[in-house]
Design a protein around this motif. Structure first.
Motif, PDB file in Angstrom:
ATOM      1  N   PRO A  52       0.814  -1.233   0.000  1.00 30.86           N
ATOM      2  CA  PRO A  52       0.000   0.000   0.000  1.00 30.86           C
ATOM      3  C   PRO A  52       0.840   1.272   0.000  1.00 30.86           C
ATOM      4  CG  PRO A  52      -0.869  -1.578   1.583  1.00 30.86           C
ATOM      5  CD  PRO A  52       0.446  -2.114   1.125  1.00 30.86           C
ATOM      6  N   ASP A  91       0.723   4.105  -2.912  1.00 38.26           N
ATOM      7  CA  ASP A  91       0.485   5.525  -2.637  1.00 38.26           C
ATOM      8  C   ASP A  91       1.534   6.393  -3.328  1.00 38.26           C
ATOM      9  OD1 ASP A  91      -1.766   5.083  -1.131  1.00 38.26           O
ATOM     10  OD2 ASP A  91      -0.687   5.008   0.776  1.00 38.26           O
ATOM     11  N   THR A  99       0.739   6.420  -7.032  1.00 41.82           N
ATOM     12  CA  THR A  99      -0.450   7.213  -7.331  1.00 41.82           C
ATOM     13  C   THR A  99      -0.145   8.710  -7.253  1.00 41.82           C
ATOM     14  OG1 THR A  99      -1.833   5.454  -6.418  1.00 41.82           O
ATOM     15  CG2 THR A  99      -2.845   7.620  -6.695  1.00 41.82           C
ATOM     16  N   ARG A 125      -4.903   4.187  -7.592  1.00 38.32           N
ATOM     17  CA  ARG A 125      -5.578   4.652  -6.372  1.00 38.32           C
ATOM     18  C   ARG A 125      -6.555   3.593  -5.856  1.00 38.32           C
ATOM     19  NH1 ARG A 125      -6.015   8.914  -3.399  1.00 38.32           N
ATOM     20  NH2 ARG A 125      -4.581  10.062  -4.745  1.00 38.32           N
ATOM     21  N   PHE A 126      -7.290   2.968  -6.773  1.00 38.17           N
ATOM     22  CA  PHE A 126      -8.222   1.907  -6.355  1.00 38.17           C
ATOM     23  C   PHE A 126      -7.448   0.735  -5.755  1.00 38.17           C
ATOM     24  CE2 PHE A 126     -10.371  -2.096  -7.394  1.00 38.17           C
ATOM     25  CZ  PHE A 126     -11.541  -1.920  -6.670  1.00 38.17           C
ATOM     26  N   SER A 180      -4.544   0.865  -4.285  1.00 36.53           N
ATOM     27  CA  SER A 180      -4.011   1.287  -2.997  1.00 36.53           C
ATOM     28  C   SER A 180      -5.067   1.189  -1.905  1.00 36.53           C
ATOM     29  CB  SER A 180      -3.480   2.718  -3.106  1.00 36.53           C
ATOM     30  OG  SER A 180      -3.058   3.190  -1.845  1.00 36.53           O
ATOM     31  N   GLU A 181      -6.260   1.674  -2.189  1.00 32.86           N
ATOM     32  CA  GLU A 181      -7.337   1.598  -1.195  1.00 32.86           C
ATOM     33  C   GLU A 181      -7.708   0.154  -0.891  1.00 32.86           C
ATOM     34  OE1 GLU A 181     -10.447   3.875  -2.889  1.00 32.86           O
ATOM     35  OE2 GLU A 181      -9.483   5.833  -2.543  1.00 32.86           O
ATOM     36  N   GLN A 182      -7.732  -0.677  -1.923  1.00 33.46           N
ATOM     37  CA  GLN A 182      -8.088  -2.086  -1.707  1.00 33.46           C
ATOM     38  C   GLN A 182      -7.016  -2.805  -0.886  1.00 33.46           C
ATOM     39  OE1 GLN A 182      -8.799  -4.211  -5.326  1.00 33.46           O
ATOM     40  NE2 GLN A 182      -9.708  -5.981  -4.302  1.00 33.46           N
ATOM     41  N   ARG A 229      -4.934  -1.460   1.254  1.00 34.26           N
ATOM     42  CA  ARG A 229      -4.975  -0.958   2.623  1.00 34.26           C
ATOM     43  C   ARG A 229      -6.148  -1.566   3.382  1.00 34.26           C
ATOM     44  NH1 ARG A 229      -4.896   3.721   1.318  1.00 34.26           N
ATOM     45  NH2 ARG A 229      -2.666   4.114   1.402  1.00 34.26           N
ATOM     46  N   SER A 230      -7.272  -1.710   2.706  1.00 34.82           N
ATOM     47  CA  SER A 230      -8.423  -2.352   3.347  1.00 34.82           C
ATOM     48  C   SER A 230      -8.115  -3.806   3.690  1.00 34.82           C
ATOM     49  CB  SER A 230      -9.639  -2.266   2.418  1.00 34.82           C
ATOM     50  OG  SER A 230     -10.736  -2.969   2.961  1.00 34.82           O
TER      51      SER A 230
END
Length: 293
Positions: A151, A155, A158, A238-239, A241-243, A245-246
């Protein structure tokens, strides 16, 4: 007469030992020197054992089974130790480790005055599989570090691409600013592959083959598909990265939920009995003093 026989036997033993030493020196001189300029440096313990490893590899590597060499090569690729040693050197290291373990087992057996060969056999098996256990620990640690750092690198990628850099420049910025670890080394390999003429998709797929981590596979597939379909890489990153991190938060929650279950065994076996002993000892002593027991 007996003195003459003893002298001849001693002379023969000295000649035998001398011939053995000369033979070993001749065999050692035949081993070519290794150029490690473009290889990873050896650790302190490996430097001590490396002459034996090179000796065994040079004289016996042609007898190693091809499937075993291929399987070891895949394990070294997964752990990032392919630039440290070759598959034949790893097998030779296992043989050296086994020989040392057998020697230690025989020494312990002689110290205990035992005639059983079980201890040297077990020691030899442990010594042979010890390098494989070392590789397995490295693989587990690398997977954890990759999942932890992915992640962060996403970031960086991104932000760099949204700031106006292309993918290659974003990779260079991520390698410069990102945390050290196996993922950083792999992105450095990707940059070297790009400079050598490979396409971005091929370089990323080679990284995926080296790591074989599910999260990295998803990231590589998303980037390759976005390039093929003409989609925006910054939005895809970005998607991703968010996934990622989740998923990292979900793994942390899972480990937190597993902690009470893992604590049951030490509680039942160690903590509860000692607590009962501490609480029950004064009561038992009181009953003994009053004659109730």
């Amino acid at each position: 007469m007996s003195l003459a026989i003893a002298f001849l036997m001693s002379l023969g033993l000295v000649l035998f030992i001398g011939l053995m030493i000369m033979s070993l020196r001749m065999l050692t001189r035949r081993v070519p020197t290794e150029d490690r300029e473009f290889l990873d440096p050896l650790s302190r313990y490996l430097r001590i054992l490396w002459p034996l490893v090179r000796f065994i590899e040079f004289h016996f590597s042609r007898f190693y089974p091809a499937p075993l060499v291929k399987r070891v090569d895949a394990q070294l690729q997964l752990t990032g130790r392919r630039f440290l040693m070759s598959p034949t050197q790893f097998i030779s290291l296992s043989i050296v480790s086994m020989a040392i373990a057998i020697s230690i087992g025989c020494l312990i057996r002689n110290t205990l005055h035992s005639g059983s060969l079980l201890l040297p056999a077990i020691s030899g098996a442990v010594g042979f599989f010890l390098p494989k256990i070392w590789l397995r620990d490295i693989r587990t640690r690398n997977v954890k570090l990759v999942n932890k750092h992915l992640p962060v690198y996403l970031d960086f990628l991104t932000l760099s691409m949204e700031a106006g850099l292309n993918m290659n420049g974003a990779l260079a910025q991520a390698v410069t600013k990102g945390p050290a670890g196996p993922l950083r080394r792999e992105f450095e390999h990707v940059l070297r592959d790009l400079k050598s003429g490979l396409t971005r998709s091929e370089a990323l797929r080679r990284m995926d083959e080296r790591l074989q981590v599910k999260e990295v596979t998803n990231f590589v597939s998303a980037v390759v598909q976005a390039e093929r379909m003409g989609g925006g890489l910054s939005a895809t990153l970005r998607f991703q990265s968010e996934q990622r991190r989740s998923e990292r938060f979900q793994r942390a929650e899972k480990q937190a939920m597993e902690a009470p279950v893992k604590l049951i065994f030490p509680l039942v076996v160690f903590i509860f009995p000692m607590t009962f002993i501490v609480l029950g000892f004064p009561i038992v002593m009181k009953f003994l003093q009053e004659g109730l027991l």
